[in-house]
Design a protein around this motif. Sequence first.
Motif, PDB file in Angstrom:
ATOM      1  N   LYS A 212      39.854  52.135  87.784  1.00  0.00           N
ATOM      2  CA  LYS A 212      38.872  52.532  86.772  1.00  0.00           C
ATOM      3  C   LYS A 212      37.470  52.626  87.361  1.00  0.00           C
ATOM      4  CE  LYS A 212      41.166  50.908  82.559  1.00  0.00           C
ATOM      5  NZ  LYS A 212      41.065  50.003  81.389  1.00  0.00           N
ATOM      6  N   HIS A 213      37.100  51.640  88.183  1.00  0.00           N
ATOM      7  CA  HIS A 213      35.770  51.672  88.802  1.00  0.00           C
ATOM      8  C   HIS A 213      35.632  52.866  89.745  1.00  0.00           C
ATOM      9  CE1 HIS A 213      35.367  47.059  88.110  1.00  0.00           C
ATOM     10  NE2 HIS A 213      35.106  47.767  87.034  1.00  0.00           N
ATOM     11  N   ASP A 214      36.692  53.197  90.425  1.00  0.00           N
ATOM     12  CA  ASP A 214      36.650  54.356  91.315  1.00  0.00           C
ATOM     13  C   ASP A 214      36.439  55.646  90.515  1.00  0.00           C
ATOM     14  OD1 ASP A 214      37.074  55.549  94.019  1.00  0.00           O
ATOM     15  OD2 ASP A 214      38.779  56.478  93.012  1.00  0.00           O
ATOM     16  N   LYS A 215      37.101  55.768  89.374  1.00  0.00           N
ATOM     17  CA  LYS A 215      36.906  56.937  88.521  1.00  0.00           C
ATOM     18  C   LYS A 215      35.484  56.980  87.956  1.00  0.00           C
ATOM     19  CE  LYS A 215      41.683  57.777  87.044  1.00  0.00           C
ATOM     20  NZ  LYS A 215      42.598  57.900  85.878  1.00  0.00           N
TER      21      LYS A 215
ATOM     22  N   ARG B 276      32.767  55.773  89.386  1.00  0.00           N
ATOM     23  CA  ARG B 276      31.853  56.178  90.453  1.00  0.00           C
ATOM     24  C   ARG B 276      31.932  57.672  90.748  1.00  0.00           C
ATOM     25  NH1 ARG B 276      33.375  50.984  92.486  1.00  0.00           N
ATOM     26  NH2 ARG B 276      35.159  51.894  93.579  1.00  0.00           N
ATOM     27  N   LYS B 277      33.073  58.290  90.423  1.00  0.00           N
ATOM     28  CA  LYS B 277      33.221  59.732  90.600  1.00  0.00           C
ATOM     29  C   LYS B 277      32.684  60.529  89.415  1.00  0.00           C
ATOM     30  CE  LYS B 277      37.283  59.422  93.616  1.00  0.00           C
ATOM     31  NZ  LYS B 277      38.732  59.734  93.748  1.00  0.00           N
ATOM     32  N   GLY B 278      32.226  59.820  88.374  1.00  0.00           N
ATOM     33  CA  GLY B 278      31.682  60.506  87.210  1.00  0.00           C
ATOM     34  C   GLY B 278      32.727  60.959  86.224  1.00  0.00           C
ATOM     35  N   LEU B 279      33.939  60.423  86.309  1.00  0.00           N
ATOM     36  CA  LEU B 279      35.000  60.775  85.376  1.00  0.00           C
ATOM     37  C   LEU B 279      34.923  59.885  84.143  1.00  0.00           C
ATOM     38  CD1 LEU B 279      37.981  61.186  87.881  1.00  0.00           C
ATOM     39  CD2 LEU B 279      36.479  62.973  86.968  1.00  0.00           C
ATOM     40  N   PHE B 280      35.129  60.467  82.973  1.00  0.00           N
ATOM     41  CA  PHE B 280      35.050  59.709  81.733  1.00  0.00           C
ATOM     42  C   PHE B 280      36.377  59.005  81.487  1.00  0.00           C
ATOM     43  CE2 PHE B 280      35.623  59.417  77.100  1.00  0.00           C
ATOM     44  CZ  PHE B 280      34.526  58.634  76.795  1.00  0.00           C
ATOM     45  N   ILE B 281      36.322  57.668  81.344  1.00  0.00           N
ATOM     46  CA  ILE B 281      37.545  56.894  81.138  1.00  0.00           C
ATOM     47  C   ILE B 281      37.514  56.142  79.815  1.00  0.00           C
ATOM     48  CG2 ILE B 281      37.939  56.628  83.611  1.00  0.00           C
ATOM     49  CD1 ILE B 281      36.884  53.751  83.340  1.00  0.00           C
ATOM     50  N   GLY B 282      36.525  56.433  78.963  1.00  0.00           N
ATOM     51  CA  GLY B 282      36.438  55.756  77.674  1.00  0.00           C
ATOM     52  C   GLY B 282      37.425  56.311  76.668  1.00  0.00           C
ATOM     53  N   GLY B 283      37.451  55.679  75.504  1.00  0.00           N
ATOM     54  CA  GLY B 283      38.358  56.134  74.471  1.00  0.00           C
ATOM     55  C   GLY B 283      37.783  57.262  73.643  1.00  0.00           C
ATOM     56  N   LYS B 284      36.472  57.203  73.364  1.00  0.00           N
ATOM     57  CA  LYS B 284      35.830  58.195  72.519  1.00  0.00           C
ATOM     58  C   LYS B 284      34.475  58.547  73.106  1.00  0.00           C
ATOM     59  CE  LYS B 284      36.514  60.242  68.444  1.00  0.00           C
ATOM     60  NZ  LYS B 284      37.762  60.946  68.056  1.00  0.00           N
ATOM     61  N   PRO B 285      34.185  59.820  73.323  1.00  0.00           N
ATOM     62  CA  PRO B 285      32.864  60.196  73.850  1.00  0.00           C
ATOM     63  C   PRO B 285      31.762  59.869  72.844  1.00  0.00           C
ATOM     64  CG  PRO B 285      34.452  61.994  74.081  1.00  0.00           C
ATOM     65  CD  PRO B 285      35.079  60.975  73.192  1.00  0.00           C
ATOM     66  N   VAL B 286      30.533  59.821  73.328  1.00  0.00           N
ATOM     67  CA  VAL B 286      29.398  59.532  72.457  1.00  0.00           C
ATOM     68  C   VAL B 286      29.204  60.682  71.462  1.00  0.00           C
ATOM     69  CG1 VAL B 286      28.243  58.137  74.194  1.00  0.00           C
ATOM     70  CG2 VAL B 286      27.764  60.582  74.061  1.00  0.00           C
ATOM     71  N   TYR B 287      28.500  60.362  70.388  1.00  0.00           N
ATOM     72  CA  TYR B 287      28.233  61.341  69.336  1.00  0.00           C
ATOM     73  C   TYR B 287      27.546  62.574  69.930  1.00  0.00           C
ATOM     74  CZ  TYR B 287      26.388  63.114  64.878  1.00  0.00           C
ATOM     75  OH  TYR B 287      26.070  63.882  63.784  1.00  0.00           O
TER      76      TYR B 287
ATOM     77  N   LYS C 213      41.255  66.683  82.216  1.00  0.00           N
ATOM     78  CA  LYS C 213      41.319  65.266  81.923  1.00  0.00           C
ATOM     79  C   LYS C 213      40.053  64.573  82.436  1.00  0.00           C
ATOM     80  CE  LYS C 213      44.464  61.322  82.327  1.00  0.00           C
ATOM     81  NZ  LYS C 213      45.731  60.822  82.938  1.00  0.00           N
ATOM     82  N   ASN C 214      39.610  63.534  81.735  1.00  0.00           N
ATOM     83  CA  ASN C 214      38.445  62.723  82.116  1.00  0.00           C
ATOM     84  C   ASN C 214      37.161  63.545  82.181  1.00  0.00           C
ATOM     85  OD1 ASN C 214      40.820  61.332  84.245  1.00  0.00           O
ATOM     86  ND2 ASN C 214      39.915  60.153  82.566  1.00  0.00           N
ATOM     87  N   LYS C 215      37.032  64.543  81.345  1.00  0.00           N
ATOM     88  CA  LYS C 215      35.835  65.365  81.320  1.00  0.00           C
ATOM     89  C   LYS C 215      35.432  65.590  79.863  1.00  0.00           C
ATOM     90  CE  LYS C 215      33.872  69.673  83.142  1.00  0.00           C
ATOM     91  NZ  LYS C 215      32.774  68.989  83.848  1.00  0.00           N
TER      92      LYS C 215
ATOM     93  N   MET D  47      26.650  60.687  83.333  1.00  0.00           N
ATOM     94  CA  MET D  47      27.759  59.887  82.825  1.00  0.00           C
ATOM     95  C   MET D  47      27.382  58.412  82.963  1.00  0.00           C
ATOM     96  SD  MET D  47      30.682  59.961  81.405  1.00  0.00           S
ATOM     97  CE  MET D  47      31.192  61.671  81.689  1.00  0.00           C
ATOM     98  N   VAL D  48      27.247  57.721  81.842  1.00  0.00           N
ATOM     99  CA  VAL D  48      26.841  56.313  81.819  1.00  0.00           C
ATOM    100  C   VAL D  48      28.036  55.480  81.362  1.00  0.00           C
ATOM    101  CG1 VAL D  48      25.203  54.635  80.907  1.00  0.00           C
ATOM    102  CG2 VAL D  48      24.499  57.017  81.240  1.00  0.00           C
ATOM    103  N   GLN D  49      28.536  54.632  82.240  1.00  0.00           N
ATOM    104  CA  GLN D  49      29.683  53.782  81.925  1.00  0.00           C
ATOM    105  C   GLN D  49      29.444  52.391  82.509  1.00  0.00           C
ATOM    106  OE1 GLN D  49      33.609  56.341  81.793  1.00  0.00           O
ATOM    107  NE2 GLN D  49      32.512  56.849  83.681  1.00  0.00           N
ATOM    108  N   GLY D  50      30.299  51.466  82.152  1.00  0.00           N
ATOM    109  CA  GLY D  50      30.178  50.099  82.658  1.00  0.00           C
ATOM    110  C   GLY D  50      29.111  49.294  81.969  1.00  0.00           C
ATOM    111  N   ARG D  51      28.770  49.646  80.726  1.00  0.00           N
ATOM    112  CA  ARG D  51      27.764  48.873  80.000  1.00  0.00           C
ATOM    113  C   ARG D  51      28.282  47.490  79.620  1.00  0.00           C
ATOM    114  NH1 ARG D  51      24.623  52.917  75.795  1.00  0.00           N
ATOM    115  NH2 ARG D  51      23.979  54.491  77.321  1.00  0.00           N
ATOM    116  N   THR D  52      29.583  47.386  79.437  1.00  0.00           N
ATOM    117  CA  THR D  52      30.210  46.104  79.118  1.00  0.00           C
ATOM    118  C   THR D  52      31.401  45.890  80.034  1.00  0.00           C
ATOM    119  OG1 THR D  52      31.663  47.093  77.444  1.00  0.00           O
ATOM    120  CG2 THR D  52      29.521  46.270  76.696  1.00  0.00           C
ATOM    121  N   ARG D  53      31.826  44.659  80.127  1.00  0.00           N
ATOM    122  CA  ARG D  53      33.022  44.342  80.898  1.00  0.00           C
ATOM    123  C   ARG D  53      33.751  43.185  80.222  1.00  0.00           C
ATOM    124  NH1 ARG D  53      32.948  39.716  83.819  1.00  0.00           N
ATOM    125  NH2 ARG D  53      30.931  38.706  84.179  1.00  0.00           N
TER     126      ARG D  53
END
Length: 442
Positions: free
Chosen positions: A73-76, A78-89, A98-100, A175-181
Amino acid sequence: MVITKDLSRLGRDYILTGHYMERYFPEHRVRYISLLDGIDTGVDSTANDITPFRAIMNDMYAKDISKKISSVKHDKQRKGLFIGGKPVYGYKMHPTEKNKIVIDEDAAPMVRRIFAMALDGMSCRQIAAQLNAEGVPTPAAYAGLTVANPGPYTGLWSSERISDLLRNETYIGSMVQGRTRKISYKSKKCIKQDRQDWVVVEGTHEPIIDQESFQKVQALVDSRKHTRSRTYDFLLKGLIFCHECGYPLAVLNRKNAAGEDRLYFVCRTYQRFTKAGVCTSHTIKEQTVTQAVVEKVREVCGAYLQAERLLPQARRAVAKALAEADNGKEINALKAKIDSLTAHLDRVYMDKLGGVLDEADFQRIYAKVKADRAALEQRLSQLDRPDYSPAEQAALAEKLTERFLETVSANRELLVSLIERVELTTDKQIIIKFRFKRLERE
């Protein structure tokens, strides 16, 4: 009876597995069988003895799998791939890749409008009130998400939600991810990460807001930070709530006609969603509510606090305080010196008996040390003697009792111990809920 294919199907957490195997199943007379491991608690077998070790190995396997999944997941990220469940509004998943994520043309205009309103000088609260007045669906409502425990303002825009939206760098193409863990692979609870620990990759998707507009909005939001950083201390802090919506009341500082600062209570729900009509203002002076609560507490405490019952405790407290006055350290030092001189006299006497000291030297040293010890003992007797006579101590105890009875109702520690919460109704009625049912009937 509980039957599983193997022990890992019962659970991979060795602590929870051990709880069931060693406590829950035996206490509830449950027979457990693991087919592939040969475990059967209904018979005496050596396979049962190594069950704890099997549970630990299963737990280590789960931990190893968790590390591998997190690494992927961290590797994805860092590549800018979206791995969340729902994109932001304002965004949606790409229909084929996939992952875009791509712009959601139905929600993007509202995002642009919110940024435009912020650029026009509207605060986050004003923007939220405007959207609520127009009945604009919130991001959760737009996405069709259900709320497990709906509150009084579920489905309404709030200033916090607007602020988060205006600060989200996703809208400028990053692409902003990793705000929580997650705390660990055993817990679903997540904790917020510091800004420097986020994974931000620029230029991963089409932006909705241009960079220049985004930076201007950040400056406008930051300029209002100081208005939300003020805090006020008052006697009922953390105890006062709205009777209708159940949320804590906010406190505001306003000047009266004489230019003096005065604190006022106001319903937080009404303050955030004024135009939505969710609740009423409940506006009232903090001093008025505090006085009413203090009077009620004084009335209730009056039935339990009598001076004649407190006087013995006050006398003991006075006597203890006088005995433990500021000269306590000096008394201890004097006692130590006296003990040291006494030991010195013993050594001098033993030296005389052993022939180390002659009679003249012994008499000289003995006289000097004994005189020094006598002076210290006299000083110690002066410090040990109380400065107050028994009559003076009794009078001091009475004064302390009277002062305690006068101030007991205004003691915050006591209020928190006695009162669970204070609720304010729409018609300014004050409801006090004590922690003890007996007090509520007084």
